[in-house]
Scaffold this motif. Structure first.
Motif, short mmCIF file in Angstrom:
data_model
loop_
_atom_site.label_atom_id
_atom_site.label_comp_id
_atom_site.label_asym_id
_atom_site.label_seq_id
_atom_site.Cartn_x
_atom_site.Cartn_y
_atom_site.Cartn_z
N THR A 105 37.55 67.39 24.90
CA THR A 105 36.88 68.51 25.55
C THR A 105 35.36 68.45 25.39
OG1 THR A 105 37.23 69.83 23.55
CG2 THR A 105 38.85 70.05 25.31
N SER A 106 34.87 67.86 24.30
CA SER A 106 33.43 67.74 24.13
C SER A 106 32.84 66.77 25.14
CB SER A 106 33.11 67.27 22.70
OG SER A 106 31.72 67.12 22.52
N LYS A 107 33.50 65.64 25.34
CA LYS A 107 33.04 64.68 26.34
C LYS A 107 33.13 65.28 27.74
CE LYS A 107 33.94 59.96 27.99
NZ LYS A 107 34.80 58.76 27.83
N LEU A 108 34.19 66.06 27.99
CA LEU A 108 34.34 66.73 29.28
C LEU A 108 33.17 67.67 29.53
CD1 LEU A 108 35.98 67.50 31.79
CD2 LEU A 108 37.26 69.12 30.36
N PHE A 109 32.73 68.39 28.50
CA PHE A 109 31.59 69.28 28.64
C PHE A 109 30.33 68.50 28.98
CE2 PHE A 109 27.90 71.03 26.22
CZ PHE A 109 27.61 72.05 27.09
N ARG A 110 30.10 67.36 28.31
CA ARG A 110 28.90 66.57 28.58
C ARG A 110 28.95 65.97 29.99
NH1 ARG A 110 29.92 65.05 23.12
NH2 ARG A 110 30.92 63.09 23.76
N MET A 111 30.15 65.58 30.44
CA MET A 111 30.26 65.05 31.80
C MET A 111 30.01 66.14 32.84
SD MET A 111 30.64 61.85 31.81
CE MET A 111 30.89 61.81 33.59
N GLU A 112 30.51 67.34 32.61
CA GLU A 112 30.27 68.41 33.57
C GLU A 112 28.80 68.80 33.59
OE1 GLU A 112 32.82 71.73 33.74
OE2 GLU A 112 34.53 70.49 34.36
N ARG A 113 28.15 68.73 32.45
CA ARG A 113 26.71 69.00 32.42
C ARG A 113 25.95 67.92 33.20
NH1 ARG A 113 24.28 69.90 26.56
NH2 ARG A 113 24.92 67.71 26.40
#
Length: 443
Positions: A105-113
């Motif tokens: 989920t942390s990587k997902l957040f960085r990708m969405e950013r």
């Protein structure tokens, strides 16, 4: 010179920066179609590697394509993307694939950013610079060590044990079993061992540790052998909540390929885990049984369910590589939604599947209200908060009884489990339809 045999990989790495050699120093908006497509495709495959569904991956790829002035169509599965970028009369098609899937989920957040800021970056950054940004996101690994992930699983499964009716003895043995099992699984995943091996070995190890812990308590403190009822709770860290839920969401959006592949992946994990636990149960002479009554009144039961639900969701969220703030937010949502679900069954006499739908719906609505203030993707809040509702115990009892040819009992537990499993994504889907106007349309 060829690489040594141990360095050869079945899935070859793509030299992404080779696409950008001719346009270094120029913004990506002025680059060739192949370079633009490389950024779009890499963004999509990296999002896919985080465990998110096809609808979110396609939406992000479309966002980048619009900013670059081209058209993109994509066919997305669990581990692969085939996509075509079109610019006037020119077309560029590429096929990308992963060697494994996971949840981050942390990587997902960085990708969405990265996707959300692409509009302002694409006019001033070259393709090479954008790929360097993606390199940085790709190279950041999980926050937590295998030992920390083991502790998270121990906390989550101990809480899960209480919610299923277990007491302190079952919770303590589950703590050791689940912690040991998930720590081993995390270490095996670091070595990229195959899914079947990681699942079967970690589940078997968790069950063995639970049994050893219970045997020790029996010899030292003369506890009842009836506490073996919590044996199956030690393997509940293996529940594939993300693929189960995202498969339902993808099917709702008619992304049939992704939805069916994710569902198959989840079924494989459940099948291997329950079969491994069943075989261990036969070897160790254990069998499913009801938990001993705890003797709590209604107010005590609600209070302890709120606490256990919070820590259960918090632990699962940490296992998905969520930072503490996100995990705590998901824990609050899960505590409210899961306790509501359980009380609907006990106090309002709701069928378990109907209560599961209401609990998931409530979790989805609460996540929609809080996602903007937390700043993390909605799915990072919703899935951990309802993973604790997945009926892992029912599935195990179904496999166990079918395995000993008690077909009618096995069919009963399997039916109960399937109804709940279908209700959970439906609850999230309708919450999303109610709160997200872009999701409720099929265009």
């Amino acid at each position: 010179m060829s690489l040594p045999e141990q360095e050869l990989h079945n899935h070859m790495e793509i030299p992404w920066h080779d696409y950008t050699k001719k346009s270094i120093g120029h913004p990506i908006t002025e680059a060739s179609l192949s370079e633009k497509a490389s950024v779009i495709g890499r963004t999509g495959i990296m999002l896919l590697s985080c465990g998110t569904g096809a609808w979110r991956v396609r939406s992000s790829m479309n966002t980048l394509a619009r900013e670059l002035g081209i058209t993109c169509t994509a066919d997305i599965g669990l581990l692969s993307i085939e996509y075509t970028c079109i610019d006037g009369g020119e077309c560029y098609t590429q096929s990308l694939c992963l060697f494994n899937t996971s949840v981050n989920t942390s990587k997902l957040f960085r990708m969405e950013r990265f996707v959300n800021h692409f509009a302002e970056n694409c006019t001033k950054m070259s393709g090479d610079e954008l790929h360097s940004q993606l390199d940085h996101i790709h190279e950041i690994h999980g926050f937590y060590s295998p030992a920390a992930l083991g502790i998270a699983a121990a906390i989550a499964c101990s809480a899960f044990t209480f919610l299923l009716g277990g007491g302190p003895i079952e919770m303590l043995c589950t703590f050791f079993g689940a912690g040991a099992g998930n720590c081993l699984r995390a270490k095996m995943n670091k070595h990229h061992l195959t899914l079947f091996l990681c699942t079967a070995v970690s589940v078997a190890f968790a069950c063995i540790v639970y049994t050893l812990a219970l045997t020790g308590l029996e010899h030292c403190f003369s506890v009842s052998t009836h506490h073996q009822a919590g044996y199956i709770c030690s393997m509940l860290f293996i529940i594939p909540g993300f693929p189960f839920i995202t498969s339902g969401i993808d099917l709702a959006k008619l992304d049939m390929r992704s939805g069916l592949e994710r569902l198959t992946y989840a079924i494989i994990i459940i099948a291997v885990a329950t079969l491994a636990a069943w075989i261990l149960a036969l070897v160790l002479h254990l069998k499913p049984m009801d938990f001993l009554p705890l003797g709590l009144n209604v107010s005590q039961q609600i209070l302890f369910r709120l606490i256990a639900s919070f820590f259960g969701v918090f632990g699962f969220s940490i296992m998905f590589n969520s930072p503490y703030r996100l995990a705590a937010t998901a824990g609050v949502i899960g505590a409210i939604a899961n306790t509501t679900r359980l009380e609907l069954v006990d106090l309002a006499m709701f069928p378990p599947a109907a209560a599961a739908f209401c609990g998931a719906l409530l979790a989805g609505l609460l996540a929609s209200l809080t996602k903007n203030s937390v700043g993390y993707p909605r799915i990072s809040l919703t899935v951990p908060s309802i993973v604790i509702m997945v009926p892992g115990l029912y599935l195990y009892r179904a496999i166990y009884n079918i395995g000993i040819t008690s077909i009618s009992t096995g069919a009963y537990w399997f039916t109960e489990a399937m109804l709940i499993i279908m209700a959970l994504p439906l609850g999230l889907i309708f919450a999303r339809i109610m709160t997200d106007k872009t999701f409720r349309h099929c265009s």
